[in-house]
Design a protein around this motif. Sequence first.
Motif, PDB file in Angstrom:
ATOM      1  N   GLY A   5      53.408  35.804  42.445  1.00 55.86           N
ATOM      2  CA  GLY A   5      53.149  34.837  41.086  1.00 55.86           C
ATOM      3  C   GLY A   5      54.131  35.281  40.430  1.00 55.86           C
ATOM      4  O   GLY A   5      54.729  36.415  40.237  1.00 55.86           O
ATOM      5  N   TYR A   6      54.453  34.336  38.994  1.00 56.56           N
ATOM      6  CA  TYR A   6      55.370  34.956  38.188  1.00 56.56           C
ATOM      7  C   TYR A   6      55.083  34.041  36.699  1.00 56.56           C
ATOM      8  O   TYR A   6      53.973  33.313  36.691  1.00 56.56           O
ATOM      9  CB  TYR A   6      56.630  34.085  38.649  1.00 56.56           C
ATOM     10  CG  TYR A   6      56.777  32.810  38.914  1.00 56.56           C
ATOM     11  CD1 TYR A   6      57.075  31.678  38.377  1.00 56.56           C
ATOM     12  CD2 TYR A   6      56.181  32.300  40.322  1.00 56.56           C
ATOM     13  CE1 TYR A   6      56.796  30.441  38.254  1.00 56.56           C
ATOM     14  CE2 TYR A   6      56.448  31.017  40.520  1.00 56.56           C
ATOM     15  CZ  TYR A   6      56.422  29.930  39.633  1.00 56.56           C
ATOM     16  OH  TYR A   6      56.444  28.724  40.153  1.00 56.56           O
ATOM     17  N   TYR A   7      55.990  34.620  35.820  1.00 57.49           N
ATOM     18  CA  TYR A   7      55.572  34.058  34.422  1.00 57.49           C
ATOM     19  C   TYR A   7      54.137  34.629  33.845  1.00 57.49           C
ATOM     20  O   TYR A   7      53.598  33.662  33.111  1.00 57.49           O
ATOM     21  CB  TYR A   7      55.889  32.630  34.450  1.00 57.49           C
ATOM     22  CG  TYR A   7      57.295  32.237  34.531  1.00 57.49           C
ATOM     23  CD1 TYR A   7      58.247  33.460  34.373  1.00 57.49           C
ATOM     24  CD2 TYR A   7      57.388  31.171  35.005  1.00 57.49           C
ATOM     25  CE1 TYR A   7      59.581  32.717  34.705  1.00 57.49           C
ATOM     26  CE2 TYR A   7      59.014  30.672  35.344  1.00 57.49           C
ATOM     27  CZ  TYR A   7      59.815  31.576  35.188  1.00 57.49           C
ATOM     28  OH  TYR A   7      61.120  31.350  35.463  1.00 57.49           O
ATOM     29  N   ASN A   8      53.578  35.626  34.242  1.00 54.11           N
ATOM     30  CA  ASN A   8      52.126  35.953  33.812  1.00 54.11           C
ATOM     31  C   ASN A   8      52.087  37.195  32.895  1.00 54.11           C
ATOM     32  O   ASN A   8      53.127  37.908  32.927  1.00 54.11           O
ATOM     33  CB  ASN A   8      51.442  36.433  35.091  1.00 54.11           C
ATOM     34  CG  ASN A   8      51.072  35.289  35.931  1.00 54.11           C
ATOM     35  OD1 ASN A   8      50.664  34.455  35.819  1.00 54.11           O
ATOM     36  ND2 ASN A   8      51.721  35.346  37.342  1.00 54.11           N
ATOM     37  N   VAL A   9      51.140  37.055  31.900  1.00 53.95           N
ATOM     38  CA  VAL A   9      50.977  38.094  31.067  1.00 53.95           C
ATOM     39  C   VAL A   9      49.716  38.617  31.099  1.00 53.95           C
ATOM     40  O   VAL A   9      48.594  37.875  31.231  1.00 53.95           O
ATOM     41  CB  VAL A   9      51.369  37.722  29.632  1.00 53.95           C
ATOM     42  CG1 VAL A   9      51.011  38.770  28.628  1.00 53.95           C
ATOM     43  CG2 VAL A   9      52.766  37.302  29.551  1.00 53.95           C
ATOM     44  N   ALA A  10      49.448  39.820  31.376  1.00 57.31           N
ATOM     45  CA  ALA A  10      47.950  40.646  31.462  1.00 57.31           C
ATOM     46  C   ALA A  10      47.812  41.960  30.594  1.00 57.31           C
ATOM     47  O   ALA A  10      48.695  42.618  30.887  1.00 57.31           O
ATOM     48  CB  ALA A  10      47.622  40.840  32.692  1.00 57.31           C
ATOM     49  N   ILE A  11      47.108  41.781  29.519  1.00 59.97           N
ATOM     50  CA  ILE A  11      46.917  43.034  28.505  1.00 59.97           C
ATOM     51  C   ILE A  11      45.409  43.366  28.662  1.00 59.97           C
ATOM     52  O   ILE A  11      44.535  42.335  28.250  1.00 59.97           O
ATOM     53  CB  ILE A  11      47.542  42.656  27.166  1.00 59.97           C
ATOM     54  CG1 ILE A  11      48.863  42.128  27.282  1.00 59.97           C
ATOM     55  CG2 ILE A  11      47.107  43.814  26.255  1.00 59.97           C
ATOM     56  CD1 ILE A  11      49.489  41.684  25.755  1.00 59.97           C
ATOM     57  N   GLY A  12      45.006  44.384  28.778  1.00 64.41           N
ATOM     58  CA  GLY A  12      43.541  44.961  28.847  1.00 64.41           C
ATOM     59  C   GLY A  12      43.093  45.221  30.201  1.00 64.41           C
ATOM     60  O   GLY A  12      43.599  44.818  31.297  1.00 64.41           O
ATOM     61  N   ALA A  13      42.234  46.341  30.240  1.00 66.11           N
ATOM     62  CA  ALA A  13      41.617  46.804  31.497  1.00 66.11           C
ATOM     63  C   ALA A  13      41.131  45.496  32.185  1.00 66.11           C
ATOM     64  O   ALA A  13      40.381  44.765  31.848  1.00 66.11           O
ATOM     65  CB  ALA A  13      40.795  47.657  31.207  1.00 66.11           C
ATOM     66  N   GLU A  14      41.786  45.452  33.566  1.00 69.41           N
ATOM     67  CA  GLU A  14      41.110  44.391  34.567  1.00 69.41           C
ATOM     68  C   GLU A  14      41.453  43.296  34.310  1.00 69.41           C
ATOM     69  O   GLU A  14      40.945  42.144  34.707  1.00 69.41           O
ATOM     70  CB  GLU A  14      39.493  44.774  34.625  1.00 69.41           C
ATOM     71  CG  GLU A  14      39.122  46.111  35.261  1.00 69.41           C
ATOM     72  CD  GLU A  14      37.923  46.106  35.620  1.00 69.41           C
ATOM     73  OE1 GLU A  14      36.937  45.136  36.039  1.00 69.41           O
ATOM     74  OE2 GLU A  14      37.141  47.415  35.570  1.00 69.41           O
ATOM     75  N   ALA A  15      42.111  42.807  33.081  1.00 68.13           N
ATOM     76  CA  ALA A  15      42.645  41.554  33.132  1.00 68.13           C
ATOM     77  C   ALA A  15      43.645  41.008  34.030  1.00 68.13           C
ATOM     78  O   ALA A  15      44.358  41.690  34.429  1.00 68.13           O
ATOM     79  CB  ALA A  15      43.385  41.612  31.506  1.00 68.13           C
ATOM     80  N   HIS A  23      50.696  31.288  38.692  1.00 69.23           N
ATOM     81  CA  HIS A  23      51.751  31.516  37.704  1.00 69.23           C
ATOM     82  C   HIS A  23      51.405  31.226  36.481  1.00 69.23           C
ATOM     83  O   HIS A  23      50.516  30.304  36.330  1.00 69.23           O
ATOM     84  CB  HIS A  23      53.172  30.866  38.311  1.00 69.23           C
ATOM     85  CG  HIS A  23      53.094  29.651  38.672  1.00 69.23           C
ATOM     86  ND1 HIS A  23      53.474  28.590  37.524  1.00 69.23           N
ATOM     87  CD2 HIS A  23      52.815  28.741  39.566  1.00 69.23           C
ATOM     88  CE1 HIS A  23      53.088  27.259  37.878  1.00 69.23           C
ATOM     89  NE2 HIS A  23      52.880  27.676  39.214  1.00 69.23           N
ATOM     90  N   SER A  24      52.020  31.540  35.256  1.00 69.00           N
ATOM     91  CA  SER A  24      52.368  30.895  34.125  1.00 69.00           C
ATOM     92  C   SER A  24      50.679  31.115  33.416  1.00 69.00           C
ATOM     93  O   SER A  24      50.424  30.348  32.636  1.00 69.00           O
ATOM     94  CB  SER A  24      52.304  29.572  34.087  1.00 69.00           C
ATOM     95  OG  SER A  24      53.791  29.163  34.645  1.00 69.00           O
ATOM     96  N   CYS A  25      50.151  32.238  33.869  1.00 68.70           N
ATOM     97  CA  CYS A  25      48.996  32.668  33.150  1.00 68.70           C
ATOM     98  C   CYS A  25      49.094  33.701  32.107  1.00 68.70           C
ATOM     99  O   CYS A  25      49.907  34.373  32.173  1.00 68.70           O
ATOM    100  CB  CYS A  25      47.769  33.167  34.167  1.00 68.70           C
ATOM    101  SG  CYS A  25      47.571  32.005  35.397  1.00 68.70           S
ATOM    102  N   VAL A  26      48.269  33.793  31.022  1.00 69.84           N
ATOM    103  CA  VAL A  26      48.058  34.676  29.978  1.00 69.84           C
ATOM    104  C   VAL A  26      46.441  35.100  30.100  1.00 69.84           C
ATOM    105  O   VAL A  26      45.473  34.603  29.901  1.00 69.84           O
ATOM    106  CB  VAL A  26      48.303  34.385  28.730  1.00 69.84           C
ATOM    107  CG1 VAL A  26      48.167  35.229  27.528  1.00 69.84           C
ATOM    108  CG2 VAL A  26      49.633  33.683  28.748  1.00 69.84           C
ATOM    109  N   ALA A  27      46.315  36.628  30.200  1.00 72.16           N
ATOM    110  CA  ALA A  27      44.909  37.020  30.015  1.00 72.16           C
ATOM    111  C   ALA A  27      45.115  38.186  29.109  1.00 72.16           C
ATOM    112  O   ALA A  27      45.797  39.258  29.429  1.00 72.16           O
ATOM    113  CB  ALA A  27      44.522  37.573  31.749  1.00 72.16           C
TER     114      ALA A  27
END
Length: 199
Positions: A5-15, A23-27
């Motif tokens: 996967g690529y272009y993903n952003v995850a911020i937060g526990a278990e996000a 790909h291209s997901c924001v959590a």
Amino acid sequence: DLTTGYYNVAIGAEAAKQLTTAHSCVAIGYAALDAATGNNNSHSIAIGSGALGSLNDPGSNAGIYNVAIGSGAASNKSSGKHNVFIGGSAAYNKASGDENVYIGSQVAPGAAVESGVTTIGYGIASNGSNTITLGHGSATVFYGGQNGINIGSAAKPWGDLYVDNGFFDGNLTVDGQIMHGSGGGIFSGSKAITTTSPA
């Protein structure tokens, strides 16, 4: 678990903790988008604790382009694409369905599967596929503002109009048939009617 996967952003526990090829997901937020794994759930945005927390559609591109903003928004949605959920716990019971828009805290709380729906308002229930529902769950009056609201046009007229113990104050143009409560036609054709509210 991310592999290709690529272009993903995850911020937060278990996000987005189970993403592999999506790909291209924001959590953003605790457990936001935390069930999604593969490419079929790409282009999804989850902001808020548990938002889109159950999404993991295995079908080909079946879970793409979903947006959920708000704590618990679409938290039980496991499948479906091209949906928008905005508001705390917005449509949190909807497990599937495509091309829906739900806006408002606790909007559309029911679990019925539906597609092509637009429902806007606090706590208001949706009314099934291909419907538009507006207003607070307890609202009784719809105001048109200073200049009123035109509904439909000559090029894109409405189909049927149902009025329950109401009245018109202004001009009513009818091209078709006016029906009374028992279903009989009062007249057919095209007519312009000027009406006033009762005294």
